[in-house]
Design a protein around this motif. Structure first.
Motif, PDB file in Angstrom:
ATOM      1  N   ASN A 105       0.848  -1.197   0.000  1.00 45.21           N
ATOM      2  CA  ASN A 105       0.000   0.000   0.000  1.00 45.21           C
ATOM      3  C   ASN A 105       0.881   1.244   0.000  1.00 45.21           C
ATOM      4  N   TRP A 106       1.167   1.757  -1.186  1.00 44.33           N
ATOM      5  CA  TRP A 106       1.913   2.997  -1.352  1.00 44.33           C
ATOM      6  C   TRP A 106       1.515   3.622  -2.688  1.00 44.33           C
ATOM      7  N   HIS A 107       1.751   4.919  -2.820  1.00 43.83           N
ATOM      8  CA  HIS A 107       1.311   5.624  -4.022  1.00 43.83           C
ATOM      9  C   HIS A 107       2.464   6.223  -4.815  1.00 43.83           C
ATOM     10  N   VAL A 108       3.491   6.721  -4.121  1.00 48.59           N
ATOM     11  CA  VAL A 108       4.639   7.337  -4.799  1.00 48.59           C
ATOM     12  C   VAL A 108       5.918   6.811  -4.168  1.00 48.59           C
ATOM     13  N   LEU A 109       6.909   6.494  -5.016  1.00 51.33           N
ATOM     14  CA  LEU A 109       8.208   6.016  -4.535  1.00 51.33           C
ATOM     15  C   LEU A 109       9.297   6.971  -5.001  1.00 51.33           C
ATOM     16  N   TYR A 110      10.064   7.500  -4.045  1.00 49.79           N
ATOM     17  CA  TYR A 110      11.224   8.346  -4.341  1.00 49.79           C
ATOM     18  C   TYR A 110      12.473   7.502  -4.083  1.00 49.79           C
ATOM     19  N   LYS A 111      13.254   7.263  -5.133  1.00 51.23           N
ATOM     20  CA  LYS A 111      14.409   6.361  -5.027  1.00 51.23           C
ATOM     21  C   LYS A 111      15.658   7.117  -4.577  1.00 51.23           C
ATOM     22  N   ASP A 112      16.449   6.448  -3.734  1.00 44.71           N
ATOM     23  CA  ASP A 112      17.785   6.924  -3.345  1.00 44.71           C
ATOM     24  C   ASP A 112      17.773   8.370  -2.851  1.00 44.71           C
ATOM     25  N   VAL A 113      17.006   8.628  -1.791  1.00 43.43           N
ATOM     26  CA  VAL A 113      16.944   9.976  -1.218  1.00 43.43           C
ATOM     27  C   VAL A 113      17.867  10.047   0.005  1.00 43.43           C
ATOM     28  N   ASN A 114      18.484  11.220   0.175  1.00 37.06           N
ATOM     29  CA  ASN A 114      19.349  11.402   1.343  1.00 37.06           C
ATOM     30  C   ASN A 114      18.539  11.927   2.525  1.00 37.06           C
ATOM     31  N   LYS A 115      19.237  12.257   3.600  1.00 41.60           N
ATOM     32  CA  LYS A 115      18.546  12.624   4.839  1.00 41.60           C
ATOM     33  C   LYS A 115      17.724  13.896   4.664  1.00 41.60           C
ATOM     34  N   ASP A 116      18.275  14.906   3.991  1.00 39.74           N
ATOM     35  CA  ASP A 116      17.557  16.170   3.794  1.00 39.74           C
ATOM     36  C   ASP A 116      16.337  15.982   2.881  1.00 39.74           C
ATOM     37  N   GLN A 117      16.521  15.221   1.811  1.00 43.57           N
ATOM     38  CA  GLN A 117      15.404  14.962   0.906  1.00 43.57           C
ATOM     39  C   GLN A 117      14.303  14.176   1.609  1.00 43.57           C
ATOM     40  N   LEU A 118      14.692  13.237   2.455  1.00 42.95           N
ATOM     41  CA  LEU A 118      13.711  12.455   3.208  1.00 42.95           C
ATOM     42  C   LEU A 118      12.899  13.342   4.134  1.00 42.95           C
TER      43      LEU A 118
ATOM     44  N   ASN B  30      25.763  10.848   3.775  1.00 38.79           N
ATOM     45  CA  ASN B  30      26.032  10.282   2.447  1.00 38.79           C
ATOM     46  C   ASN B  30      25.249   9.004   2.168  1.00 38.79           C
ATOM     47  N   GLN B  31      24.376   8.619   3.078  1.00 37.00           N
ATOM     48  CA  GLN B  31      23.585   7.407   2.889  1.00 37.00           C
ATOM     49  C   GLN B  31      22.233   7.741   2.267  1.00 37.00           C
ATOM     50  N   THR B  32      21.695   6.793   1.532  1.00 37.24           N
ATOM     51  CA  THR B  32      20.386   6.993   0.885  1.00 37.24           C
ATOM     52  C   THR B  32      19.454   5.832   1.215  1.00 37.24           C
ATOM     53  N   VAL B  33      18.173   6.117   1.140  1.00 37.79           N
ATOM     54  CA  VAL B  33      17.128   5.103   1.304  1.00 37.79           C
ATOM     55  C   VAL B  33      16.064   5.364   0.247  1.00 37.79           C
ATOM     56  N   ASP B  34      15.144   4.428   0.115  1.00 37.95           N
ATOM     57  CA  ASP B  34      13.965   4.635  -0.736  1.00 37.95           C
ATOM     58  C   ASP B  34      12.813   5.081   0.142  1.00 37.95           C
ATOM     59  N   ALA B  35      12.058   6.078  -0.327  1.00 33.70           N
ATOM     60  CA  ALA B  35      10.932   6.611   0.439  1.00 33.70           C
ATOM     61  C   ALA B  35       9.639   6.367  -0.331  1.00 33.70           C
ATOM     62  N   SER B  36       8.765   5.532   0.251  1.00 32.77           N
ATOM     63  CA  SER B  36       7.455   5.274  -0.346  1.00 32.77           C
ATOM     64  C   SER B  36       6.412   6.065   0.440  1.00 32.77           C
ATOM     65  N   VAL B  37       5.515   6.728  -0.283  1.00 35.17           N
ATOM     66  CA  VAL B  37       4.566   7.646   0.344  1.00 35.17           C
ATOM     67  C   VAL B  37       3.139   7.210   0.072  1.00 35.17           C
ATOM     68  N   VAL B  38       2.329   7.249   1.128  1.00 30.93           N
ATOM     69  CA  VAL B  38       0.879   7.157   0.989  1.00 30.93           C
ATOM     70  C   VAL B  38       0.357   8.580   1.077  1.00 30.93           C
ATOM     71  N   VAL B  39      -0.307   9.053   0.020  1.00 29.49           N
ATOM     72  CA  VAL B  39      -0.731  10.452  -0.029  1.00 29.49           C
ATOM     73  C   VAL B  39      -2.067  10.637   0.688  1.00 29.49           C
ATOM     74  N   ASN B  40      -2.336  11.896   1.079  1.00 35.53           N
ATOM     75  CA  ASN B  40      -3.586  12.210   1.773  1.00 35.53           C
ATOM     76  C   ASN B  40      -4.796  12.058   0.862  1.00 35.53           C
ATOM     77  N   ASP B  41      -4.729  12.673  -0.307  1.00 37.80           N
ATOM     78  CA  ASP B  41      -5.859  12.671  -1.235  1.00 37.80           C
ATOM     79  C   ASP B  41      -5.409  12.102  -2.573  1.00 37.80           C
ATOM     80  N   ILE B  42      -6.095  11.055  -3.017  1.00 40.95           N
ATOM     81  CA  ILE B  42      -5.768  10.448  -4.312  1.00 40.95           C
ATOM     82  C   ILE B  42      -6.620  11.115  -5.381  1.00 40.95           C
TER      83      ILE B  42
END
Length: 855
Positions: free
Chosen positions: A57-70, A229-241
């Motif tokens: 259950n996710w709507h948007v995936l942001y790949k390889d984001v750093n701490k600030d982007q997260l 310098n580390q990255t993760v993937d961030a998957s988001v469930v949005v408020n309004d589809i």
């Protein structure tokens, strides 16, 4: 309540049959709209559940984001839930006895990820720290390694790379082990030593392909420990589809320099949100189909009122004779419509919901038995669906009552009582061809004159028939198109397991093949041998326009790859019979002949799904198969004895490649006469338990690669099953409504003609002649309705097809079976309706029927 409304109620009560017919017409209309919307919303919710169960259950995936982007993603106003994940990599599984599955695949989630992704804990607990891990319970059964909760694992975790490949060509975690010349050709690089404590076990996740070389292991990712310098993937469930989800995700990625963003299109499409051409396709389709359904609904209600315009006009004329004004007469009709609406609309909504609910009750056990489906079709009733059903019905009732009220309010009281505005005859009006009487008799002439004399009722009945024809054909074409596009977008595997030698240029051992097909659980098999390295040079006119941009061109000729396949004799005999060719035609090696599978599907650079023919081959054509190396070129001529789109088990459509199926003697002859060609074999199986069969094959031999596709095939078949339920439910609903519409309209029309039929009987028409007249009227109704209904339906079909072509390209085909069904059904239903109504009319006393003014 004023006196006009009281008289209107009394009029409705006095004409109980006509009032009941009108109420039934409105109930059917409201039930149709309610049922269609409820069926659609229930199907969408079911597909949402199925997709979440498969992909999370996710709507948007942001790949390889750093701490600030997260942090920016977390603070975004559209973010409802944030899932962080990280593919840690692969590690060799200590003590594993599984040759083709030697790794652990380690992936990390935060707590929200363990909730939103399909992870099923079977024992212990989920990780809560980065040094904790849960393992797949399959490790014990397949790898024969017995871990326990509390065990410590020290692993060398790295990334899979094809041996000798550049460092930027990583092998995906779901790709099988890489082999070259029969030896494993991959290694782990960039390894780090990591230590974990086993805290639990999970069932094999659905995203883990059976052929993947790593067992899934999950650990915890702590956002607070993510370095600069580390990255993760961030998957988001949005408020309004809504439709802004795509643009908003891209804008957020652009503002924060996030290089890769992906939307969960598989899930979003079942919320009604699609991007690009697919969105245009389904939006235009929705508008067309919704328009057709609304027009059908309008016609149902309008006919229920319009068929008895004469009776209402007489009543309004009586009111006018005692001093009723135009406004009072109009209000009287509106009040009549309101009374019928108050009774019919709630009943129609209840009937529509109950009908779909009962259907789901019977369908769910079938779904569970057929595919082992755990998610059930649940009745989903939304306020929007109820509001739309009510609004359409109210507007339609208003239109249906307004038009006759306006007409009746403008005529004099005497004309309204006499109903002279309904029958204004001239010789031209009722004139018929002399050929009608000569060839079909006096009964046909009387029947045609009856229709011409009662034009309003005739047109109302024909209109009802036309709407029913258009409804059925349009919806039938739409649903068949929906199935076609779904098939194009799926991979279309027709087998569960493929078995190959690790060395791709060798064939499977005969003894091994016999051992595999004798395994418990194997239900079907096909052994194919394939020859690669042949191609043909074809002129421009022999190539499909869709394919030309992707082919190599030289001297106005196009180079086309040819894939030559053979199978065992008994299997080829069955396949040849299926495509309509004698097996004997395929067996002469001195005159090679082949079955051409000339259908391919691919996705172009714009993301459009294309289904097309490859080389436009015809039976009797000769193909020059060319094979060449640096020193020599060979040409072998092959005659086409059949051209088909049917694929034998083990073959699937391949882009920019033509498939020839030949016999074993012809295959061997072509191999001898060709240069620079390679041959290898594959065994394709269907199994009752594909996972167990997969494991048994691996234990039987370490020299084969096993590709287990049952999960993909099962997923496709399950979605096709759900779609078929929706499609056939939709068509069945429209068919039932159309039949009810026709029966209701014709029965009412015949009932209103009691006096007319009594008059014919009074002047000597015999029962036999009466039957003939009714039969001819049925034919006239059917011919007139088909003359209008089929052309209108064809126009709507073209519009639907053009909507599909925003995202899919395939040949337009007329639904001949549906058209023939409609032609037959129209005459049968009209004849039965008129026959049923006429029986009731014949039983009436002639004198009483002549005196009767109301139903």
């Amino acid at each position: 309540m004023n006196i006009i409304n009281k008289l209107t109620l009394r009029h409705l009560m006095k004409n109980k049959k006509q009032t009941l017919v009108t109420i039934i017409g409105v109930i059917i209309s409201v039930a149709m709209v309610t049922a269609v919307i409820t069926l659609g919303s229930s199907f969408m919710v079911l597909m949402q559940k199925e997709t979440i169960k498969e992909y999370g259950n996710w709507h948007v995936l942001y790949k390889d984001v750093n701490k600030d982007q997260l942090e920016a993603i977390k603070q975004d106003t559209a973010t409802k839930q944030l899932i962080t994940s990280k593919e840690r990599g692969h590690a060799l599984l200590p003590g594993s006895q599984s040759v083709n599955k030697p790794y652990l695949f380690i992936k990390a989630y935060n707590l929200q990820g363990f909730t939103n992704f399909p992870i099923e804990l079977s024992k212990g607990r989920l990780p809560e720290r980065p040094d904790e891990i849960v393992l797949s319970e399959e490790i014990a059964t397949r790898a024969k390694v017995d871990f326990r909760i509390g065990d410590q694992l020290t692993l060398h975790v790295g990334q899979r790379f094809f041996q000798g490949a550049p460092s930027d060509t990583k092998v995906s975690h779901n790709e099988p082990l890489q082999f070259w010349d029969g030896k494993r050709a991959e290694s782990l690089i960039h390894t780090t030593i990591e230590t974990y404590t086993v805290v639990g076990f999970i069932k094999r996740p659905v995203w883990e392909q059976p052929m993947a070389p790593g067992y899934t292991a999950l650990t915890y990712v702590d956002e607070n420990l993510i370095g600069t310098n580390q990255t993760v993937d961030a998957s988001v469930v949005v408020n309004d589809i809504d439709s802004t989800v795509f643009a908003h995700a891209n804008d957020l990625a652009q503002k924060n320099n996030i290089s890769s963003v992906k939307t969960n299109d598989s899930l979003l499409r079942y919320y009604g949100e699609m991007s690009g051409g697919l969105g245009e396709t389904y939006n235009s389709l929705f508008l067309i189909v919704f328009f057709v359904i609304v027009v059908g609904s309008v016609s149902l209600i309008y006919n229920a009122f319009a068929i008895s315009v004469s009776e209402r006009s007489r009543h309004l004329g009586m009111l006018s004779s005692v001093g009723a004004t135009r406004r009072q007469k109009r209000n009287s009709v509106f009040f009549e419509g309101a009374v019928i609406g108050v009774i019919s609309i709630p009943l129609g909504i209840i009937c529509g919901i109950l009908g779909i609910g009962i259907t789901f009750h019977f369908i769910n056990p079938i779904l569970e038995d057929a595919m082992g489906v755990t998610e059930k079709l649940t009745l989903v009733v939304t306020p929007l669906s109820l509001a739309i059903a009510c609004l359409v019905s109210i507007i339609t009732i208003f239109i249906s009552t307004y038009l006759p009220a306006q007409r009746a309010s403008k005529i004099s009281a005497i004309d309204a009582i006499r109903q002279t505005m309904d029958i204004r005859l001239t010789n031209k009006t009722v004139k018929t061809s002399k050929l009608i009487k000569r060839f079909f008799g006096i009964e046909a002439e009387i029947g045609l004159k009856n229709l011409k004399r009662n034009k309003r009722r005739y047109y109302a009945t024909v209109f009802s028939l036309v709407i029913s024809i258009v409804l059925f054909l349009s919806v039938s074409f739409f649903t068949s198109g929906l199935q076609k596009t779904f098939e194009l977008s799926q991979k279309g595997y027709n087998y569960d397991i493929g078995v190959y030698e690790n060395d791709e240029e060798t064939t499977l051992d005969e003894h091994l093949v016999k051992s595999i097909i004798s395994l418990e659980g194997v239900t079907e098999f096909n052994l194919l041998e394939r020859m690669d390295g042949n191609f043909v040079w074809l002129a421009e006119e022999a190539i499909s326009e869709d394919v030309k941009p992707y082919l190599y061109r030289e001297n106005d000729l196009y180079k086309y790859r040819i894939h030559v396949t053979t199978m065992q004799e008994e299997k080829l005999r069955v396949y040849a019979e299926e495509v309509g060719v004698a097996y004997a035609k395929l067996t002469n090696p001195d005159h090679p002949s082949a079955i051409l599978i000339d259908t391919m599907t691919f996705k172009d650079e714009k993301g459009k799904f294309i289904e097309t023919r490859g080389i436009n081959g015809k039976v009797g054509d000769m193909l020059d198969l060319v094979s060449t190396d640096d020193k020599k070129e060979t040409v072998n001529q092959v005659e086409l004895v059949s051209v088909t789109d049917r694929f034998p088990k083990g073959l699937v459509p391949s882009p920019f490649e033509v498939i020839l199926v030949v016999s074993e003697p012809v295959f061997d002859q072509l191999m001898k006469k060709s240069v620079f060609v390679s041959a290898y074999s594959g065994l394709y199986l269907k199994s009752k338990d594909p996972l167990k069969t997969h494991q048994d094959i691996e234990e039987m031999s370490q020299d084969v690669s096993v590709m287990n596709l049952f999960q993909d095939r099962q997923r496709s078949e399950r979605k096709m099953l759900f779609l078929s339920v929706f499609v056939y439910g939709f068509v069945a609903l429209i068919t039932a409504v159309s039949m009810a519409n026709i029966f209701n309209t014709i029965s009412t029309s015949i009932a209103l003609r009691k006096r007319e039929f009594a008059m014919l009987r009074s002047v000597g028409m015999t029962p036999k002649s009466f039957h003939k007249m009714i039969n001819y009227e049925s034919i006239f109704y059917g011919m007139k309705a088909l003359a209008y209904g089929i052309p209108i339906s064809l126009v709507i079909m073209v519009l639907i097809y053009r909507s599909f072509t925003y995202s899919f390209s395939y040949d337009f085909e007329l639904p001949w079976a549906s058209i023939l069904y409609v032609i037959t059904a129209v005459f049968v239903i009209v004849s039965l309706s008129m026959y049923y109504a006429s029986i009731k009319v014949k039983k009436a006393n002639i004198i009483e029927a002549l005196k009767q003014e109301n139903l």
